[in-house]
Design a protein around this motif. Structure first.
Motif, mmCIF file in Angstrom:
data_model
loop_
_atom_site.group_PDB
_atom_site.id
_atom_site.type_symbol
_atom_site.label_atom_id
_atom_site.label_comp_id
_atom_site.label_asym_id
_atom_site.label_seq_id
_atom_site.Cartn_x
_atom_site.Cartn_y
_atom_site.Cartn_z
ATOM 1 N N PRO A 68 0.817 -0.885 -0.245
ATOM 2 C CA PRO A 68 0.186 -0.372 0.130
ATOM 3 C C PRO A 68 1.023 1.779 -0.042
ATOM 4 C CG PRO A 68 -0.395 -1.637 1.698
ATOM 5 C CD PRO A 68 0.551 -2.332 1.071
ATOM 6 N N TYR A 69 -0.060 2.779 -1.102
ATOM 7 C CA TYR A 69 0.959 3.742 -0.964
ATOM 8 C C TYR A 69 1.474 4.192 0.996
ATOM 9 C CZ TYR A 69 0.965 3.643 -5.760
ATOM 10 O OH TYR A 69 1.785 3.528 -6.281
ATOM 11 N N ASP A 70 1.648 4.930 1.470
ATOM 12 C CA ASP A 70 1.851 6.047 2.466
ATOM 13 C C ASP A 70 1.839 4.716 4.036
ATOM 14 O OD1 ASP A 70 1.874 8.110 1.115
ATOM 15 O OD2 ASP A 70 -0.079 7.793 0.597
ATOM 16 N N LYS A 71 1.737 3.578 3.514
ATOM 17 C CA LYS A 71 2.107 2.853 4.735
ATOM 18 C C LYS A 71 3.884 1.795 5.006
ATOM 19 C CE LYS A 71 -0.119 -1.233 7.225
ATOM 20 N NZ LYS A 71 -1.047 -2.177 6.908
ATOM 21 N N VAL A 72 4.191 2.185 5.764
ATOM 22 C CA VAL A 72 5.572 1.758 6.233
ATOM 23 C C VAL A 72 6.290 0.050 5.720
ATOM 24 C CG1 VAL A 72 7.332 0.730 7.606
ATOM 25 C CG2 VAL A 72 6.436 2.716 8.176
ATOM 26 N N TRP A 73 6.669 0.183 4.964
ATOM 27 C CA TRP A 73 7.330 -1.486 4.473
ATOM 28 C C TRP A 73 8.252 -1.870 4.484
ATOM 29 C CZ3 TRP A 73 8.411 -2.158 -1.186
ATOM 30 C CH2 TRP A 73 8.747 -3.427 -1.686
ATOM 31 N N ARG A 74 8.459 -3.515 5.060
ATOM 32 C CA ARG A 74 9.740 -3.736 4.765
ATOM 33 C C ARG A 74 10.558 -3.680 4.264
ATOM 34 N NH1 ARG A 74 7.326 -10.313 5.990
ATOM 35 N NH2 ARG A 74 6.149 -10.079 4.532
ATOM 36 N N ALA A 75 10.410 -2.881 2.640
ATOM 37 C CA ALA A 75 11.382 -2.946 1.469
ATOM 38 C C ALA A 75 11.819 -4.374 1.315
ATOM 39 C CB ALA A 75 12.474 -2.726 1.610
ATOM 40 N N GLY A 76 11.002 -5.117 1.150
ATOM 41 C CA GLY A 76 11.362 -6.781 1.109
ATOM 42 C C GLY A 76 9.990 -7.646 1.955
ATOM 43 N N ALA A 77 10.327 -9.202 1.552
ATOM 44 C CA ALA A 77 9.220 -10.119 2.130
ATOM 45 C C ALA A 77 10.134 -10.805 3.173
ATOM 46 C CB ALA A 77 9.510 -11.111 1.178
ATOM 47 N N ASN A 78 10.042 -11.026 3.904
ATOM 48 C CA ASN A 78 9.784 -12.059 5.399
ATOM 49 C C ASN A 78 10.708 -11.367 6.030
ATOM 50 O OD1 ASN A 78 9.644 -14.536 3.546
ATOM 51 N ND2 ASN A 78 10.891 -14.524 2.743
ATOM 52 N N LEU A 156 11.304 -8.581 -7.050
ATOM 53 C CA LEU A 156 12.240 -7.290 -6.539
ATOM 54 C C LEU A 156 13.476 -7.634 -6.551
ATOM 55 C CD1 LEU A 156 12.007 -4.966 -4.494
ATOM 56 C CD2 LEU A 156 11.831 -6.196 -2.652
ATOM 57 N N LYS A 157 13.963 -6.356 -6.840
ATOM 58 C CA LYS A 157 15.855 -6.294 -6.661
ATOM 59 C C LYS A 157 16.523 -5.171 -6.413
ATOM 60 C CE LYS A 157 17.410 -6.171 -11.323
ATOM 61 N NZ LYS A 157 17.462 -6.487 -12.870
ATOM 62 N N TYR A 158 18.018 -4.948 -5.696
ATOM 63 C CA TYR A 158 18.525 -4.107 -5.500
ATOM 64 C C TYR A 158 19.381 -3.766 -6.280
ATOM 65 C CZ TYR A 158 15.337 -2.821 -1.457
ATOM 66 O OH TYR A 158 13.861 -2.799 -0.572
ATOM 67 N N GLU A 159 19.683 -2.931 -6.146
ATOM 68 C CA GLU A 159 21.490 -2.551 -7.656
ATOM 69 C C GLU A 159 22.015 -1.841 -7.011
ATOM 70 O OE1 GLU A 159 20.802 -1.433 -11.498
ATOM 71 O OE2 GLU A 159 20.172 -3.896 -11.707
ATOM 72 N N VAL A 160 22.692 -1.839 -6.590
ATOM 73 C CA VAL A 160 24.047 -1.334 -5.470
ATOM 74 C C VAL A 160 24.897 -0.462 -7.224
ATOM 75 C CG1 VAL A 160 25.949 -0.432 -3.654
ATOM 76 C CG2 VAL A 160 23.692 -1.888 -3.237
ATOM 77 N N THR A 161 25.334 1.182 -7.332
ATOM 78 C CA THR A 161 26.543 1.478 -7.696
ATOM 79 C C THR A 161 26.770 2.193 -7.514
ATOM 80 O OG1 THR A 161 25.251 3.448 -8.347
ATOM 81 C CG2 THR A 161 24.227 1.159 -9.334
ATOM 82 N N SER A 162 27.879 3.382 -7.731
ATOM 83 C CA SER A 162 29.133 4.055 -7.440
ATOM 84 C C SER A 162 28.099 5.393 -7.011
ATOM 85 C CB SER A 162 30.112 4.248 -8.058
ATOM 86 O OG SER A 162 29.400 4.623 -9.725
#
Length: 179
Positions: A68-78, A156-162
């Motif tokens: 949902p919008y405007d609700k805290v999310w754990r930014a992933g699962a589990n 879902l994926k995260y990428e870390v760049t410079s």
């Protein structure tokens, strides 16, 4: 009497095998529907690692519905997503000391907030569906602008760049600049 002892021994062996199998299965995180993933890279002189569980779209509407919008999310699962840096970094003009943090997000249609929280190791949500984030342990929060991603990301994926990190999922990408 002897048959009874053999039967009890067989049942005990079967019960122990069943318990061992169940215990082992619980420890195999890679077989979860949202398996663990890690993104890492260097930003300036800092080594950044993001550890998260990666859910799939599976035909669902993600942002504004499943998340949902405007609700805290754990930014992933589990378990709550973990953000780790070995050196102090600047995010959104604010200093984040070296360390390990739970990373939460508050998605919005036009702006997101990312929250770095000093409590780690917790499951991402409570039985009520709310996150397990303790606001008193928030260290830093920054805003970021979501955009339509160049391609659809089923997982879902995260990428870390410079220049920082980007969250990518479904047709959305949310870059966060780090210095």
């Amino acid at each position: 009497m002897k048959k009874e002892i053999i039967a009890k021994g067989f049942m005990m062996t079967f019960a122990m095998l069943l318990m061992a199998t169940l215990t082992w299965a619980q420890g195999d995180k890679a077989s979860r529907p949202s398996p663990p993933q890690t993104a890492s890279g260097k930003v300036g002189g800092a080594n950044i690692t993001i550890s998260y569980s990666s859910p799939s779209v599976k035909g669902r509407k993600i942002f504004g519905d499943l998340v949902p919008y405007d609700k805290v999310w754990r930014a992933g699962a589990n378990e709550a997503t973990i953000f780790e840096t070995d050196k102090a970094v600047t995010i959104g003009g604010k200093q984040l000391p070296a360390g390990k943090y739970s990373l939460y997000a508050i998605p919005g249609a036009s702006e997101w907030t990312f929250i770095f929280n000093s409590e780690t190791g917790q499951w991402g949500i409570k039985r009520t569906g709310d996150t397990s984030k303790d606001a008193s342990k928030d260290v830093l929060s920054v805003t970021a602008k979501p955009a339509k991603s160049a391609s659809m990301n089923e997982k879902l994926k995260y990428e870390v760049t410079s220049t920082g990190f980007t969250l990518l999922w479904d047709n959305t990408e949310v870059p966060v600049a780090i210095k």
